[in-house]
Design a protein around this motif. Structure first.
Motif, PDB file in Angstrom:
ATOM      1  N   ASP A   5       0.832  -1.206   0.000  1.00 44.62           N
ATOM      2  CA  ASP A   5       0.000   0.000   0.000  1.00 44.62           C
ATOM      3  C   ASP A   5       0.864   1.254   0.000  1.00 44.62           C
ATOM      4  O   ASP A   5       0.575   2.225  -0.709  1.00 44.62           O
ATOM      5  CB  ASP A   5      -0.939   0.018   1.212  1.00 44.62           C
ATOM      6  CG  ASP A   5      -2.037  -1.025   1.126  1.00 44.62           C
ATOM      7  OD1 ASP A   5      -2.333  -1.507   0.011  1.00 44.62           O
ATOM      8  OD2 ASP A   5      -2.602  -1.354   2.194  1.00 44.62           O
ATOM      9  N   TYR A   8       2.340   1.725  -3.429  1.00 48.26           N
ATOM     10  CA  TYR A   8       1.279   2.181  -4.326  1.00 48.26           C
ATOM     11  C   TYR A   8       1.095   3.701  -4.202  1.00 48.26           C
ATOM     12  O   TYR A   8       1.064   4.422  -5.198  1.00 48.26           O
ATOM     13  CB  TYR A   8      -0.012   1.435  -3.972  1.00 48.26           C
ATOM     14  CG  TYR A   8      -1.204   1.693  -4.847  1.00 48.26           C
ATOM     15  CD1 TYR A   8      -1.420   0.937  -5.988  1.00 48.26           C
ATOM     16  CD2 TYR A   8      -2.143   2.667  -4.516  1.00 48.26           C
ATOM     17  CE1 TYR A   8      -2.541   1.138  -6.787  1.00 48.26           C
ATOM     18  CE2 TYR A   8      -3.262   2.882  -5.304  1.00 48.26           C
ATOM     19  CZ  TYR A   8      -3.460   2.112  -6.432  1.00 48.26           C
ATOM     20  OH  TYR A   8      -4.571   2.330  -7.218  1.00 48.26           O
ATOM     21  N   SER A  45     -15.256   7.548  -3.579  1.00 47.22           N
ATOM     22  CA  SER A  45     -15.214   6.095  -3.420  1.00 47.22           C
ATOM     23  C   SER A  45     -16.530   5.580  -2.856  1.00 47.22           C
ATOM     24  O   SER A  45     -17.128   6.212  -1.987  1.00 47.22           O
ATOM     25  CB  SER A  45     -14.069   5.703  -2.480  1.00 47.22           C
ATOM     26  OG  SER A  45     -12.839   6.052  -3.061  1.00 47.22           O
ATOM     27  N   SER A  50     -17.183   1.794 -10.517  1.00 48.83           N
ATOM     28  CA  SER A  50     -16.818   0.494 -11.099  1.00 48.83           C
ATOM     29  C   SER A  50     -18.053  -0.284 -11.522  1.00 48.83           C
ATOM     30  O   SER A  50     -18.070  -0.905 -12.586  1.00 48.83           O
ATOM     31  CB  SER A  50     -16.012  -0.331 -10.101  1.00 48.83           C
ATOM     32  OG  SER A  50     -14.811   0.327  -9.784  1.00 48.83           O
ATOM     33  N   ASP A  71      -9.483   3.106 -11.499  1.00 44.43           N
ATOM     34  CA  ASP A  71      -9.333   3.993 -10.346  1.00 44.43           C
ATOM     35  C   ASP A  71      -8.641   5.316 -10.657  1.00 44.43           C
ATOM     36  O   ASP A  71      -9.123   6.363 -10.258  1.00 44.43           O
ATOM     37  CB  ASP A  71      -8.577   3.287  -9.225  1.00 44.43           C
ATOM     38  CG  ASP A  71      -8.688   4.005  -7.893  1.00 44.43           C
ATOM     39  OD1 ASP A  71      -9.809   4.405  -7.517  1.00 44.43           O
ATOM     40  OD2 ASP A  71      -7.654   4.170  -7.228  1.00 44.43           O
ATOM     41  N   TRP A  90      -1.999   2.259 -11.353  1.00 39.91           N
ATOM     42  CA  TRP A  90      -2.772   2.619 -10.169  1.00 39.91           C
ATOM     43  C   TRP A  90      -4.246   2.447 -10.520  1.00 39.91           C
ATOM     44  O   TRP A  90      -4.929   3.391 -10.906  1.00 39.91           O
ATOM     45  CB  TRP A  90      -2.420   4.045  -9.736  1.00 39.91           C
ATOM     46  CG  TRP A  90      -0.963   4.128  -9.462  1.00 39.91           C
ATOM     47  CD1 TRP A  90      -0.329   3.786  -8.301  1.00 39.91           C
ATOM     48  CD2 TRP A  90       0.067   4.501 -10.385  1.00 39.91           C
ATOM     49  NE1 TRP A  90       1.024   3.932  -8.439  1.00 39.91           N
ATOM     50  CE2 TRP A  90       1.297   4.376  -9.718  1.00 39.91           C
ATOM     51  CE3 TRP A  90       0.068   4.936 -11.714  1.00 39.91           C
ATOM     52  CZ2 TRP A  90       2.510   4.660 -10.327  1.00 39.91           C
ATOM     53  CZ3 TRP A  90       1.272   5.214 -12.323  1.00 39.91           C
ATOM     54  CH2 TRP A  90       2.480   5.077 -11.631  1.00 39.91           C
ATOM     55  N   GLY A  92      -6.775   0.532  -8.671  1.00 39.07           N
ATOM     56  CA  GLY A  92      -7.756   0.142  -7.667  1.00 39.07           C
ATOM     57  C   GLY A  92      -7.665  -1.306  -7.237  1.00 39.07           C
ATOM     58  O   GLY A  92      -6.750  -2.040  -7.608  1.00 39.07           O
ATOM     59  N   LYS A  93      -8.665  -1.705  -6.477  1.00 34.90           N
ATOM     60  CA  LYS A  93      -8.631  -3.027  -5.857  1.00 34.90           C
ATOM     61  C   LYS A  93      -8.792  -4.170  -6.845  1.00 34.90           C
ATOM     62  O   LYS A  93      -8.347  -5.278  -6.596  1.00 34.90           O
ATOM     63  CB  LYS A  93      -9.660  -3.116  -4.735  1.00 34.90           C
ATOM     64  CG  LYS A  93     -11.057  -2.738  -5.128  1.00 34.90           C
ATOM     65  CD  LYS A  93     -11.976  -2.669  -3.914  1.00 34.90           C
ATOM     66  CE  LYS A  93     -13.308  -2.119  -4.346  1.00 34.90           C
ATOM     67  NZ  LYS A  93     -13.723  -0.916  -3.788  1.00 34.90           N
ATOM     68  N   ASP A  94      -9.433  -3.948  -7.982  1.00 31.16           N
ATOM     69  CA  ASP A  94      -9.599  -5.010  -8.986  1.00 31.16           C
ATOM     70  C   ASP A  94      -8.410  -5.110  -9.934  1.00 31.16           C
ATOM     71  O   ASP A  94      -8.336  -6.035 -10.730  1.00 31.16           O
ATOM     72  CB  ASP A  94     -10.862  -4.781  -9.818  1.00 31.16           C
ATOM     73  CG  ASP A  94     -12.126  -5.017  -9.014  1.00 31.16           C
ATOM     74  OD1 ASP A  94     -12.051  -5.679  -7.958  1.00 31.16           O
ATOM     75  OD2 ASP A  94     -13.188  -4.534  -9.432  1.00 31.16           O
ATOM     76  N   ASP A  95      -7.520  -4.124  -9.877  1.00 30.72           N
ATOM     77  CA  ASP A  95      -6.349  -4.085 -10.757  1.00 30.72           C
ATOM     78  C   ASP A  95      -6.744  -4.200 -12.224  1.00 30.72           C
ATOM     79  O   ASP A  95      -6.140  -4.933 -12.997  1.00 30.72           O
ATOM     80  CB  ASP A  95      -5.346  -5.178 -10.372  1.00 30.72           C
ATOM     81  CG  ASP A  95      -3.948  -4.890 -10.903  1.00 30.72           C
ATOM     82  OD1 ASP A  95      -3.637  -3.702 -11.141  1.00 30.72           O
ATOM     83  OD2 ASP A  95      -3.177  -5.846 -11.104  1.00 30.72           O
TER      84      ASP A  95
END
Length: 184
Positions: A5, A8, A45, A50, A71, A90, A92-95
């Motif tokens: 993190d 990132y 967010s 998404s 993201d 960069w 996000g969580k799903d890449d």
């Protein structure tokens, strides 16, 4: 925060400071490509960026829809006077990201609603909303560069205000208003 993190955040921040020197900025958004144009859906967010772009991918699969970045896509003004969106690491969580450049067709400020409706976003409204969704560069010079670039973006690229639920109809309402194809 984990080591990943931290990496990132640090790499993203450094990249963003350099990106400004090349007429570019991040916009916290989910970017979808349809008909060869990128459309950015920006919001705080948890609003449904998404989810909305995934609706576009499902509803417009026959038009080649795909997620460019989920993201922090980069947006740049090139020598031809046009803005382009880029996938970045960069994402996000799903890449979800692709390493490609696509002409920017529009930016949409997303809001949750019970009905699906879209309207052009006034310049004054758009500037404050997008400022809240981009990084703040360090120092006065960085801020001036970012504000000048944002002003050029708002003069060139349509910005929309979308209130929507997460029904597939929301994607169609947005696409019908925002689509560059047919307006060329």
């Amino acid at each position: 925060m984990s080591e990943d993190d931290c990496e990132y955040l640090i790499t993203g921040s450094r990249f963003y400071r350099q990106l400004l020197k090349y007429d570019g900025m991040f916009i916290h958004s989910s970017a979808v490509v349809v008909d060869g144009y990128a459309y950015l859906f920006s919001a705080p967010s948890g609003t449904g960026k998404s989810t909305h772009t995934k609706l576009w991918c499902r509803e417009f699969a026959d038009k080649g829809a795909f997620i460019l970045n989920d993201d922090k896509p980069a947006v740049r003004l090139l020598e031809d006077g046009e803005f382009y969106a880029y996938g970045t690491p960069w994402s996000g969580k799903d890449d979800s990201s692709r390493n490609v450049r696509v002409p920017l067709g529009g930016v949409c400020v997303l809001h949750r609603g019970t009905e699906n409706r879209i309207r052009p976003c006034a310049h004054r409204e758009a500037v404050f909303t997008l400022l809240a969704q981009t990084g703040r560069p360090f120092g006065e010079k960085g801020n001036e560069m970012m504000l000048a670039l944002l002003d050029k973006l708002l003069a060139k690229v349509p910005v929309w205000h979308l209130e929507c639920n997460m029904d597939p109809e929301a994607a169609h309402v947005a696409y019908e208003a925002m689509s560059v194809k047919g307006k060329d």
